[in-house]
Design a protein around this motif. Structure first.
Motif, PDB file in Angstrom:
ATOM      1  N   ILE A   1       0.862  -1.273   0.054  1.00  0.00           N
ATOM      2  CA  ILE A   1      -0.314   0.025  -0.033  1.00  0.00           C
ATOM      3  C   ILE A   1       1.019   1.155   0.135  1.00  0.00           C
ATOM      4  O   ILE A   1       0.500   2.127  -0.907  1.00  0.00           O
ATOM      5  CB  ILE A   1      -0.913  -0.063   1.186  1.00  0.00           C
ATOM      6  N   LYS A   2       1.889   1.216   0.836  1.00  0.00           N
ATOM      7  CA  LYS A   2       2.675   2.622   0.864  1.00  0.00           C
ATOM      8  C   LYS A   2       3.251   2.509  -0.336  1.00  0.00           C
ATOM      9  O   LYS A   2       3.706   3.860  -0.844  1.00  0.00           O
ATOM     10  CB  LYS A   2       3.732   2.223   1.700  1.00  0.00           C
ATOM     11  N   GLY A   3       3.833   1.520  -1.238  1.00  0.00           N
ATOM     12  CA  GLY A   3       4.524   1.699  -2.193  1.00  0.00           C
ATOM     13  C   GLY A   3       3.655   2.346  -3.447  1.00  0.00           C
ATOM     14  O   GLY A   3       4.108   3.310  -4.269  1.00  0.00           O
ATOM     15  N   ILE A   4       2.296   1.712  -3.612  1.00  0.00           N
ATOM     16  CA  ILE A   4       1.421   2.299  -4.578  1.00  0.00           C
ATOM     17  C   ILE A   4       1.072   3.833  -4.322  1.00  0.00           C
ATOM     18  O   ILE A   4       0.968   4.478  -5.269  1.00  0.00           O
ATOM     19  CB  ILE A   4       0.205   1.685  -4.889  1.00  0.00           C
ATOM     20  N   LEU A   5       0.948   4.094  -3.014  1.00  0.00           N
ATOM     21  CA  LEU A   5       0.592   5.455  -2.632  1.00  0.00           C
ATOM     22  C   LEU A   5       1.785   6.359  -3.160  1.00  0.00           C
ATOM     23  O   LEU A   5       1.790   7.602  -3.245  1.00  0.00           O
ATOM     24  CB  LEU A   5       0.100   5.502  -1.089  1.00  0.00           C
ATOM     25  N   GLY A   6       2.997   5.814  -2.756  1.00  0.00           N
ATOM     26  CA  GLY A   6       4.460   6.617  -3.296  1.00  0.00           C
ATOM     27  C   GLY A   6       4.541   7.065  -4.710  1.00  0.00           C
ATOM     28  O   GLY A   6       4.433   8.085  -5.177  1.00  0.00           O
TER      29      GLY A   6
END
Length: 420
Positions: free
Chosen positions: A24-29
Motif C-alpha cells: 500500500i505504501k508503495g502504490i501510494l508513493g
C-alpha cells in the motif's frame, strides 16, 4: 504494473528473487509521484489513502502518552537493550489491558512485544510456516499478509467477504478451501479495508468453523475498539476456549501514534497449546533475531495503558463517526461510486467503482492515477487490497479536508462522465 490475480499489484522486474508485490505504501508513493509530475497543478495534496490520523490536526495523541515517553527517556534508565520478547512490565501491562475484555486472564508469558502490528503479522506467519502450508486470507484484506506469506513460502487461499452481508464471509465456503495443510485463517476486525465491525454471533461461528477445520485463527485487531456503529467491538480472544487465537494489535491507531511502532503478538489460548515448551522456545528463538521497539517506548506502555482517560477514546470515535458520516453522504453525490454499507469502525471504507459511467477510465488503478494527477487527491485502488474496480477511502481526516477531497472527486467524475 499488473494485477497478479490475487488482488495485489506486482512489478515487472523478474530479475530478483524476492516477491515483487507493491505494498500500500508503495502504490501510494507512486500516486504521490504522479502529483509531483503534474507541475501545473497548484491544488494542495489531500491524501485519503494512508491510515495515518496524525496527518490531520483534529486527531491527538493523549497527553499521558507523550508525558510517559518523555519521562522514561529522561530517566536514562531505558537506553539499553530490552529482552528480545519485550520488557517484563510491558508484557504484563498488555496482558492486563487485553484481559479486560476476555472471560479469562492472560499472563505476561502470553505476550510478545513487536515493532508494530506488521512485525506481529510476520511473526505469526513465520511460526506457522512449514513445507506445503497454506493460509486462508480474506478478500479484500490487508496485502502485507500476502507479502509475508510469499517470503515464508506459505500458499495463500482467499475467501471472499460479502459486501451485502456486512462484509461477513460465507463460512461454509471455507471447507472447500481448507485441507490438511491449512494452518490458519485471518480475521481483521474492525475491518481494514472494509470499515465493518463483526457481530458476536459471526465471530463465534468463525471460531466453531476453525475448530471443525482444525486450524487456528489469527485475529488482526490493530483497529481494536475503534467502533462507532451498532456493533460493539468483540475481541476474537473471547472464543479462545473454542479455538486457539493469535491476537495481533498495537498502540498505533487507538492512541494515534503509528510512528511509535509498538505492537504485540499474543497467544489468546486458555487451553494452552501455545504454552507447550517447544512452541514457546521456538517463538522466543525467532524473537532473538528481531529488533523490537525502542526500550524507552516499551517502558512508557504500562502508564499509557493504565492512565489514558476514557474521554480520549470517546473523542476519537466521535471524530471518526463524524468523518465517516461526511464520507457516506458525499459518496451519494458521486454517481460512479457506491458504498454497500455505512462504515461502523476502523478508519477506512470500500466503495464500488462503476467504470461504465466513465468515458476514458479503464479501471480502478487508472481512476486513482488520473484523480491524483488532475485533482491532487490520493485514494487507494481496490486492486491493491484484492478487489478490482473498487476503491479504499480513508476517512480519518479533518472534515474540511475530507469534504474538499470528495468535492474534487465529484468534479473529476463530472469531467470524465460518459456522454449520452
Amino acid at each position: 504494473m499488473e494485477n497478479n490475480g490475487n488482488g495485489v499489484i506486482v512489478g515487472n522486474n523478474t530479475n530478483i528473487n524476492a516477491p515483487t508485490t507493491i505494498t500500500i505504501k508503495g502504490i501510494l508513493g507512486l500516486l504521490m509521484e504522479t502529483i509531483d509530475d503534474a507541475v501545473s497543478n497548484e491544488k494542495r495534496v489531500i491524501s485519503l489513502g494512508m491510515g495515518d490520523p496524525t496527518a490531520y490536526s483534529c486527531f491527538h495523541t493523549p497527553n499521558v502518552a507523550q508525558d510517559s515517553v518523555f519521562n522514561t527517556l529522561q530517566s536514562l534508565n531505558f537506553n539499553g537493550y530490552s529482552p528480545t520478547v519485550g520488557l517484563p512490565q510491558t508484557r504484563r501491562a498488555v496482558a492486563e489491558y487485553l484481559s479486560r475484555d476476555l472471560p479469562y486472564k492472560l499472563t505476561s508469558d502470553d505476550v510478545f512485544i513487536t515493532s508494530g502490528c506488521t512485525q506481529a503479522i510476520d511473526v505469526a506467519l513465520t511460526m506457522l510456516a512449514r513445507p506445503g502450508a497454506n493460509i486462508l486470507l480474506p478478500r479484500p484484506g490487508f496485502p502485507i499478509y500476502e507479502l509475508c506469506a510469499a517470503f515464508r513460502h506459505v500458499e495463500v487461499r482467499h475467501f471472499d467477504l460479502v459486501p451485502q452481508n456486512g462484509w461477513e464471509a460465507d463460512l461454509d465456503s471455507l471447507e472447500a478451501l481448507a485441507d490438511h495443510n491449512t494452518v490458519a485463517m485471518v480475521v481483521i476486525n474492525p475491518g481494514n479495508p472494509c470499515g465493518n465491525v463483526y457481530r458476536y454471533k459471526y465471530l463465534e461461528k468463525v471460531a466453531e468453523k476453525a475448530k471443525k477445520l482444525k486450524i487456528l485463527v489469527i485475529a488482526d485487531e490493530v483497529y481494536g475498539h475503534l467502533a462507532f456503529g451498532d456493533n460493539p467491538f468483540v475481541p476474537m480472544g473471547v472464543f479462545g476456549e473454542i479455538v486457539p487465537v493469535l491476537t495481533l494489535g498495537s498502540l498505533s491507531k487507538r492512541w494515534i501514534v503509528p510512528g511509535w511502532r509498538l505492537g504485540w503478538f499474543v497467544t489468546t489460548d486458555p487451553c494452552g497449546m501455545f504454552r507447550e515448551p517447544k512452541v514457546v522456545e521456538r517463538i522466543k528463538k525467532y524473537f532473538d533475531i528481531l529488533g523490537g521497539p525502542a526500550t524507552f517506548i516499551q517502558a512508557a506502555v504500562p502508564r499509557i495503558l493504565e492512565e489514558t482517560e476514557e474521554i480520549h477514546f470517546k473523542r476519537t470515535n466521535y471524530l471518526l463517526k463524524k468523518s465517516s458520516d461526511i464520507c457516506w453522504d458525499w459518496i451519494k453525490e458521486i454517481p460512479c461510486i457506491t458504498c454497500p454499507q455505512k462504515p461502523e469502525g476502523s478508519m477506512v471504507v470500500m466503495v464500488k467503482l462503476n467504470i461504465s459511467l466513465l468515458e476514458d477510465i479503464s479501471d480502478d488503478i487508472d481512476f486513482c492515477f488520473k484523480l491524483a494527477k488532475e485533482e491532487s487527491v490520493i485514494i487507494l485502488p481496490g486492486t491493491a487490497v484484492g478487489l478490482k474496480n473498487w476503491l479504499r477511502i480513508t476517512f480519518a481526516a479533518d472534515p474540511s479536508s475530507l469534504e474538499e477531497a470528495l468535492r474534487r472527486t465529484k468534479s473529476f467524475y463530472q469531467r470524465h462522465a460518459m456522454r449520452v
